[in-house]
Scaffold this motif. Structure first.
Motif, short mmCIF file in Angstrom:
data_model
loop_
_atom_site.label_atom_id
_atom_site.label_comp_id
_atom_site.label_asym_id
_atom_site.label_seq_id
_atom_site.Cartn_x
_atom_site.Cartn_y
_atom_site.Cartn_z
N GLY A 1 0.79 -1.22 0.00
CA GLY A 1 0.00 0.00 0.00
C GLY A 1 0.82 1.27 0.00
N GLU A 2 2.13 1.12 0.01
CA GLU A 2 3.01 2.29 0.07
C GLU A 2 3.44 2.71 -1.35
OE1 GLU A 2 6.65 3.50 3.04
OE2 GLU A 2 6.75 1.58 2.03
N SER A 3 3.72 3.99 -1.47
CA SER A 3 4.19 4.52 -2.75
C SER A 3 5.51 5.23 -2.52
CB SER A 3 3.13 5.50 -3.27
OG SER A 3 3.58 6.17 -4.43
N ILE A 4 6.55 4.82 -3.26
CA ILE A 4 7.86 5.46 -3.08
C ILE A 4 8.37 6.00 -4.41
CG2 ILE A 4 8.60 4.14 -1.07
CD1 ILE A 4 10.30 2.43 -3.02
N ALA A 5 9.21 7.03 -4.29
CA ALA A 5 9.86 7.60 -5.47
C ALA A 5 11.32 7.18 -5.49
CB ALA A 5 9.77 9.12 -5.44
N LEU A 6 11.83 6.99 -6.71
CA LEU A 6 13.25 6.75 -6.91
C LEU A 6 13.73 7.90 -7.78
CD1 LEU A 6 15.27 4.49 -6.28
CD2 LEU A 6 14.63 3.42 -8.45
N LEU A 7 14.45 8.82 -7.15
CA LEU A 7 14.91 10.01 -7.86
C LEU A 7 16.35 9.84 -8.27
CD1 LEU A 7 13.70 13.08 -5.74
CD2 LEU A 7 12.58 12.07 -7.71
N GLY A 8 16.73 10.56 -9.30
CA GLY A 8 18.12 10.55 -9.72
C GLY A 8 18.21 11.09 -11.12
N VAL B 1 6.08 2.16 -7.23
CA VAL B 1 7.40 2.80 -7.34
C VAL B 1 7.35 3.74 -8.53
CG1 VAL B 1 9.88 2.52 -7.67
CG2 VAL B 1 8.59 0.75 -6.46
N VAL B 2 7.69 5.00 -8.31
CA VAL B 2 7.74 5.98 -9.38
C VAL B 2 9.18 6.45 -9.51
CG1 VAL B 2 6.92 8.23 -10.20
CG2 VAL B 2 5.42 6.81 -8.77
N THR B 3 9.80 6.27 -10.68
CA THR B 3 11.12 6.88 -10.87
C THR B 3 10.91 8.23 -11.52
OG1 THR B 3 11.70 6.24 -13.13
CG2 THR B 3 12.00 4.57 -11.42
N GLU B 4 11.69 9.20 -11.13
CA GLU B 4 11.48 10.55 -11.66
C GLU B 4 12.72 11.41 -11.56
OE1 GLU B 4 9.83 12.56 -13.37
OE2 GLU B 4 8.15 11.24 -13.76
N THR C 1 3.97 10.27 -4.05
CA THR C 1 4.60 9.21 -3.25
C THR C 1 4.66 9.58 -1.77
OG1 THR C 1 6.81 10.12 -3.64
CG2 THR C 1 6.06 8.43 -5.17
N ASP C 2 4.91 8.57 -0.93
CA ASP C 2 4.99 8.77 0.52
C ASP C 2 6.39 9.16 0.98
OD1 ASP C 2 2.28 7.83 0.86
OD2 ASP C 2 3.06 5.82 0.48
N ARG C 3 7.39 8.62 0.31
CA ARG C 3 8.78 8.91 0.69
C ARG C 3 9.68 8.58 -0.50
NH1 ARG C 3 11.28 3.98 2.28
NH2 ARG C 3 9.74 2.32 2.20
N LEU C 4 10.98 8.78 -0.34
CA LEU C 4 11.82 8.66 -1.53
C LEU C 4 13.18 8.03 -1.25
CD1 LEU C 4 13.80 11.82 -2.32
CD2 LEU C 4 12.19 11.88 -0.45
N TYR C 5 13.76 7.53 -2.31
CA TYR C 5 15.15 7.11 -2.38
C TYR C 5 15.81 7.96 -3.45
CZ TYR C 5 14.01 2.90 0.30
OH TYR C 5 13.61 2.03 1.28
N LEU C 6 17.03 8.37 -3.19
CA LEU C 6 17.77 9.17 -4.16
C LEU C 6 18.98 8.36 -4.62
CD1 LEU C 6 18.28 11.89 -5.58
CD2 LEU C 6 19.21 12.74 -3.43
N LEU C 7 19.08 8.20 -5.93
CA LEU C 7 20.18 7.41 -6.52
C LEU C 7 21.19 8.34 -7.17
CD1 LEU C 7 18.87 4.47 -8.77
CD2 LEU C 7 20.08 4.30 -6.60
N ASP C 8 22.45 8.01 -7.02
CA ASP C 8 23.48 8.71 -7.80
C ASP C 8 24.54 7.69 -8.21
OD1 ASP C 8 24.59 11.21 -8.86
OD2 ASP C 8 26.22 10.84 -7.44
N SER D 1 17.80 8.28 1.68
CA SER D 1 16.44 7.77 1.69
C SER D 1 15.74 8.34 2.91
CB SER D 1 16.41 6.24 1.70
OG SER D 1 16.80 5.74 2.95
N GLY D 2 14.49 8.68 2.75
CA GLY D 2 13.75 9.26 3.87
C GLY D 2 12.45 9.87 3.41
N THR D 3 11.85 10.65 4.31
CA THR D 3 10.58 11.30 3.98
C THR D 3 10.84 12.53 3.14
OG1 THR D 3 10.65 12.74 5.91
CG2 THR D 3 9.63 10.56 6.20
N TRP D 4 9.79 13.05 2.54
CA TRP D 4 9.91 14.28 1.75
C TRP D 4 10.31 15.45 2.65
CZ3 TRP D 4 10.62 14.48 -3.20
CH2 TRP D 4 10.19 13.41 -3.99
N GLU D 5 9.83 15.40 3.88
CA GLU D 5 10.18 16.46 4.83
C GLU D 5 11.68 16.43 5.13
OE1 GLU D 5 8.73 16.53 9.14
OE2 GLU D 5 7.08 17.42 7.97
#
Ligand code: ADP
Ligand code: MG
Length: 234
Positions: free
Chosen positions: A27-34, A188-191, A201-208, A215-219
């Motif tokens: 039920g969770e939604s996460i973002a994968l940014l990078g 999972v949304v990559t963006e 999304t509820d929270r995110l992971y940042l890839l480099d 990784s953490g909350t948007w806040e």
């Protein structure tokens, strides 16, 4: 429902993903940014055993993922809406969407087209058009509909907002938020579009360069303003 431990991924001799750890609850939604080339698509393909060679441990629901081929993983309930959308130009929208139904799990009937239209009302008026007649935004909606018809437990959207006009991006985020509310589906949304990712999304992971650098909350992300400069601004 998804657990990834020390995942490494390779294309031939190129080592692309380095020791990724990631958890996603039902039920969770996460973002994968990078930024471009960070490894976002490679990560999604690694989950599906679609292209890169992988090392590490992955669990999806009760299943340990090891050698299962892509079609078996889709039958377990993993669904990818690919970056390039891959709409068949000479099929109608309805036929394009129905292609996704083949991926349905054995114990789970796919949605009917009418049920998909309930979830994604904007595809309703498009059903009899051909793929080649769609705008970029419409193609994205149809690709999501096709990804959704099999009732996946995990829906993966690879840069869905890329190349779309701002007004269409707003519609798309409403759509994803409507899907999020329906049942216990994980997303999972990559963006690269931070605002869009934050809205959906509820929270995110940042890839480099293939590693998770935050990784953490948007806040928490907002409190680390330097993350954007270091890892997202081109
Ligand atoms: N099929 C492939 N063969 C070899 N290298 C690849 C392939 N696909 C992607 N790469 C490389 O892997 C890295 C990560 O790419 P990708 O996962 O597509 O990044 P992103 O989706 O974040 O833009 C890049 O350096 C890219 O050049
Ligand atoms: Mg990509």
């Amino acid at each position: 429902m998804l657990e990834v431990r020390d995942l490494n991924a390779f294309y031939g001799q190129s080592h692309i993903l380095h020791g990724i750890n990631l958890d996603l609850a039902e039920g969770e939604s996460i973002a994968l940014l990078g930024r471009n080339g960070a490894g976002k698509s490679t990560f999604l393909k690694a989950l599906l055993n679609a292209d890169p060679r992988t090392e590490g441990a992955m669990r999806f629901g009760a299943q340990t993922l090891d050698t299962q081929p892509t079609h078996t993983r889709t039958r377990l309930g993993m669904s990818l809406v690919p970056e390039d959308r891959r709409i068949f130009p000479k099929l109608t929208v309805a036929q394009n969407i129905e292609m996704g139904a083949f991926a349905a799990r054995e114990e789970q009937k796919p949605y009917t087209i009418a049920e998909v239209v309930d979830l994604l009302p904007m595809v309703g008026p498009l059903l009899n058009r051909f793929g080649y007649q769609l705008s970029g935004g419409q193609q994205q909606m149809v690709a999501i509909a096709r990804g959704l018809i099999a009732r996946p437990r995990l829906l993966m959207l690879d840069e869905p907002a890329e190349g779309l006009a701002p007004v269409i991006v707003d519609e798309l985020s409403d759509t994803i938020n409507a899907i999020r509310k329906a049942e216990g589906r994980s997303i999972v949304v990559t963006e690269q579009n931070i605002d869009f990712a934050r809205q959906t999304t509820d929270r995110l992971y940042l890839l480099d360069v293939g590693s998770v650098v935050f990784s953490g909350t948007w806040e928490e992300f907002s409190r680390n303003a330097d993350l954007v400069d270091r890892y997202l601004v081109l």
